[in-house]
Design a protein around this motif. Structure first.
Motif, mmCIF file in Angstrom:
data_model
loop_
_atom_site.group_PDB
_atom_site.id
_atom_site.type_symbol
_atom_site.label_atom_id
_atom_site.label_comp_id
_atom_site.label_asym_id
_atom_site.label_seq_id
_atom_site.Cartn_x
_atom_site.Cartn_y
_atom_site.Cartn_z
ATOM 1 N N TYR A 183 6.002 7.695 15.977
ATOM 2 C CA TYR A 183 5.633 8.421 14.756
ATOM 3 C C TYR A 183 6.533 8.044 13.583
ATOM 4 N N LEU A 184 7.848 7.942 13.807
ATOM 5 C CA LEU A 184 8.776 7.637 12.709
ATOM 6 C C LEU A 184 8.500 6.261 12.109
ATOM 7 N N VAL A 185 8.208 5.293 12.976
ATOM 8 C CA VAL A 185 7.843 3.959 12.478
ATOM 9 C C VAL A 185 6.508 4.053 11.742
ATOM 10 N N GLY A 186 5.540 4.735 12.367
ATOM 11 C CA GLY A 186 4.229 4.882 11.747
ATOM 12 C C GLY A 186 4.261 5.654 10.442
ATOM 13 N N GLU A 187 5.173 6.613 10.352
ATOM 14 C CA GLU A 187 5.277 7.431 9.137
ATOM 15 C C GLU A 187 5.580 6.560 7.920
ATOM 16 N N LEU A 188 6.480 5.604 8.075
ATOM 17 C CA LEU A 188 6.814 4.714 6.951
ATOM 18 C C LEU A 188 5.627 3.829 6.590
ATOM 19 N N ASP A 189 4.908 3.347 7.608
ATOM 20 C CA ASP A 189 3.706 2.558 7.350
ATOM 21 C C ASP A 189 2.674 3.403 6.599
ATOM 22 N N ALA A 190 2.487 4.636 7.055
ATOM 23 C CA ALA A 190 1.506 5.534 6.422
ATOM 24 C C ALA A 190 1.882 5.838 4.972
ATOM 25 N N LEU A 191 3.169 6.080 4.713
ATOM 26 C CA LEU A 191 3.590 6.455 3.361
ATOM 27 C C LEU A 191 3.547 5.267 2.401
ATOM 28 N N THR A 192 3.837 4.060 2.885
ATOM 29 C CA THR A 192 3.644 2.886 2.017
ATOM 30 C C THR A 192 2.156 2.708 1.725
ATOM 31 N N SER A 193 1.328 3.002 2.707
ATOM 32 C CA SER A 193 -0.123 2.921 2.525
ATOM 33 C C SER A 193 -0.589 3.882 1.429
ATOM 34 N N ILE A 194 -0.109 5.124 1.475
ATOM 35 C CA ILE A 194 -0.488 6.120 0.475
ATOM 36 C C ILE A 194 0.058 5.737 -0.900
ATOM 37 N N ALA A 195 1.270 5.192 -0.933
ATOM 38 C CA ALA A 195 1.852 4.748 -2.206
ATOM 39 C C ALA A 195 0.955 3.697 -2.863
ATOM 40 N N ILE A 196 0.445 2.791 -2.045
ATOM 41 C CA ILE A 196 -0.435 1.732 -2.560
ATOM 42 C C ILE A 196 -1.760 2.331 -3.037
ATOM 43 N N TYR A 197 -2.318 3.236 -2.239
ATOM 44 C CA TYR A 197 -3.577 3.875 -2.647
ATOM 45 C C TYR A 197 -3.404 4.627 -3.962
ATOM 46 N N GLU A 198 -2.338 5.394 -4.054
ATOM 47 C CA GLU A 198 -2.115 6.192 -5.258
ATOM 48 C C GLU A 198 -1.894 5.289 -6.473
ATOM 49 N N ASP A 199 -1.162 4.191 -6.272
ATOM 50 C CA ASP A 199 -0.912 3.267 -7.381
ATOM 51 C C ASP A 199 -2.209 2.594 -7.838
ATOM 52 N N CYS A 200 -3.091 2.290 -6.878
ATOM 53 C CA CYS A 200 -4.369 1.673 -7.223
ATOM 54 C C CYS A 200 -5.304 2.644 -7.959
ATOM 55 N N ASN A 201 -5.059 3.945 -7.800
ATOM 56 C CA ASN A 201 -5.920 4.959 -8.412
ATOM 57 C C ASN A 201 -5.148 5.843 -9.395
ATOM 58 N N LYS A 202 -4.084 5.284 -9.968
ATOM 59 C CA LYS A 202 -3.183 6.102 -10.789
ATOM 60 C C LYS A 202 -3.856 6.722 -12.008
ATOM 61 N N GLU A 203 -4.938 6.100 -12.499
ATOM 62 C CA GLU A 203 -5.620 6.673 -13.669
ATOM 63 C C GLU A 203 -6.346 7.969 -13.306
#
Length: 518
Positions: free
Chosen positions: A271-291
């Motif tokens: 989970y701890l390894v996956g958590e970082l993968d998941a949060l980088t994923s969300i960071a990318i999604y949010e950045d792509c939809n920042k408007e």
């Protein structure tokens, strides 16, 4: 192509991958649920598998599993939510760090058949006797070869040939127990965790220290999985030579007991390894939809204010705003006008707000909510239940959820549609009044004008509308409006799709007769 360049190029790309949700949700299913976990019906009502697919940019099975678990467990604590949000903001801000992390997750990759979780989920075969037997049998080929050289007797090689045939037979029989693929992914997980622990970043220090502590507790498993990984390298070429020596079998049975003992440690590392993968994923999604994204504001009063909210799955979304204080909402409107989408839009944004601290809206201000829905209860006749009984049980979930301390957000679509109008309206009115007295916000979509009349003073009223004509066909604006819908379109829709004129004309006449009788 250089891996970092590939990762950088893919940052803005939607992840085109077929997902097996049966495997993705196993980590979530293994763990104890808290009282605010999104239940299965609500998850299905809100088509959250599709929402997951939209926001998912993970590169590993661990990342997918962690992301799923997060979405199923919205937070009710602003301090914890802000800590998670700080990681997301870090990954949005520090692109070099994000690419470094994603290179590690890319190399970790996917355990497509979920063998690791399957292996440690109570399916391990522990047998110390087999360890000793296979360790001894593994010495037989060496003894036979030495004897053939020393005694120059060909029958030793004949015995070896028969022995090798038997070892292949035993190896194939043991393959169901010896989860080599699961051990291989465990090896990859440990390697990925080691790589992560070497990354220097002050904001990630606590997280990395926790990973290091878990790795220290897995040293024995670390060494054993290194052997398995080596044997399965090069397409399993080395495994062929290892079969007569029972290396996989003896290694597996040596550590199988340890795997069971340290199951929780392995799952936590996963989970701890996956958590970082998941949060980088969300960071990318949010950045792509920042408007379209903004940061939510949380208040103590049971309320919900959203300005220009949209649903993440709509490619050309229509923005809608709503303010709810003290009262719930009765949502009326004609078929296909947008009522169910609105319910899902609001609910999904609540989950995103309380999971990743962002919403797809210009503004969002609300209390923390436990989301429990009844939008599309399934017909459970196969289990001996009528549609009405299934829906009655669905609504009862909402009523029971009101016993918790956190306010409940409950979207309901067409309450008790499976029974007769008199009982439906009567029971629905009393249930909705009961819900409205508790710490909750209820939005109920209905076609029952009588229900709207009964609930005046208890609920506020909004509606969606459309126009249908021969020239332009169906026309929807999908905008929520204050008040109660005064229009119907069911017969118009039948006419629009091509029903015989006789049916349409007689249906309108029958409406006049019914309304005149009433």
């Amino acid at each position: 192509m250089d891996l970092k360049k590939l990762i950088k190029r893919q940052l803005k790309q939607i992840k085109d991958r077929k997902r097996n949700f049966k495997n993705i949700r196993v980590l979530f299913d293994l763990e104890k649920k808290d009282k605010y976990t999104i239940d299965n019906q609500t998850w299905d009502d809100l088509i959250m598998d599709e929402v997951f697919t939209e926001v998912d940019r993970t590169y590993s099975s661990a990342g997918e599993s962690a992301l799923y678990k997060m979405l199923r467990n919205p937070m009710m604590d602003e301090e914890k939510l802000n800590k998670r949000s700080n990681f997301i903001n870090l990954f949005k801000k520090d692109l070099d760090l994000t690419i470094k992390l994603r290179c590690i997750f890319y190399n970790l990759g996917f355990d497509n058949k979920n063998r690791l979780i399957e292996m440690i989920n109570g399916l391990l075969s522990v047998n110390k006797i087999k360890f000793y037997i296979y360790s001894l049998l593994g010495m037989v080929p060496i003894i036979l070869i030495i004897c053939a050289i020393l005694f120059q007797q060909p029958y030793f090689m004949a015995i070896l040939a028969v022995y090798v045939y038997l070892t292949i037979f035993i190896h194939n029989k043991e393959s169901a127990n010896v989860k080599a693929v699961g051990l291989t992914y465990l090896r990859d997980l440990i390697n990925g965790a080691k790589s992560l622990s070497k990354i220097k970043n002050d904001e990630l220090e606590v997280h990395m220290e926790e990973i290091k502590q878990l790795l220290d507790q897995l040293k024995a498993i670390d060494k054993a999985t290194l052997t398995i990984k080596a044997l399965n390298a090069f397409g399993g070429l080395l495994e062929m030579f290892a079969i007569p020596f029972f290396i996989e079998e003896s290694t597996y049975y040596k550590i199988s007991g340890k795997l069971i003992e340290q199951k929780d440690i392995i799952l936590k590392l996963y989970y701890l390894v996956g958590e970082l993968d998941a949060l980088t994923s969300i960071a990318i999604y949010e950045d792509c939809n920042k408007e379209n994204c903004s940061k939510p504001k949380f208040v103590t009063e049971t309320s919900l204010k959203m300005k220009d909210g949209i649903h993440p799955l709509l490619k050309n979304p229509v923005e809608n705003s709503i303010e709810i204080y003290n009262k719930g909402i009765v949502l009326t409107g004609t078929n296909m006008s947008g009522k169910s989408t609105f319910l899902r839009m609001v609910s999904t944004n609540i989950i995103l707000a309380q999971t990743f601290n962002f919403v797809l809206a210009k503004e969002y201000e609300a209390s923390f909510f436990y989301v429990v829905s009844s939008i599309s209860p399934k017909d459970d006749i196969m289990n001996g239940k009528s549609y009405y009984l299934a829906e009655a049980e669905s609504i009862l979930r909402i009523i029971k959820s009101l016993e918790n301390n956190v306010a409940v957000f409950c979207p309901i679509d067409e309450i008790f549609r499976g029974t007769n109008p008199i009982e439906r309206i009567s029971s629905s009115a009393e249930i909705l009044k009961y819900i409205n007295k508790e710490k909750s916000i209820c939005i109920v979509a209905t076609h029952d004008k009588e229900l709207s009349d009964i609930l005046k003073g208890n609920y506020d009223f909004y509606y969606f509308s459309e126009s249908v004509d021969d020239k332009h066909g169906l026309s929807f604006d999908y905008k929520i409006k204050k008040g109660v819908s005064q229009t119907r379109n069911a017969i118009k829709l039948l006419d629009y799709v091509g029903y015989p004129k006789e049916i349409i004309e007689n249906a309108y006449k029958r409406i006049e007769n019914i309304e005149g009788y009433i």
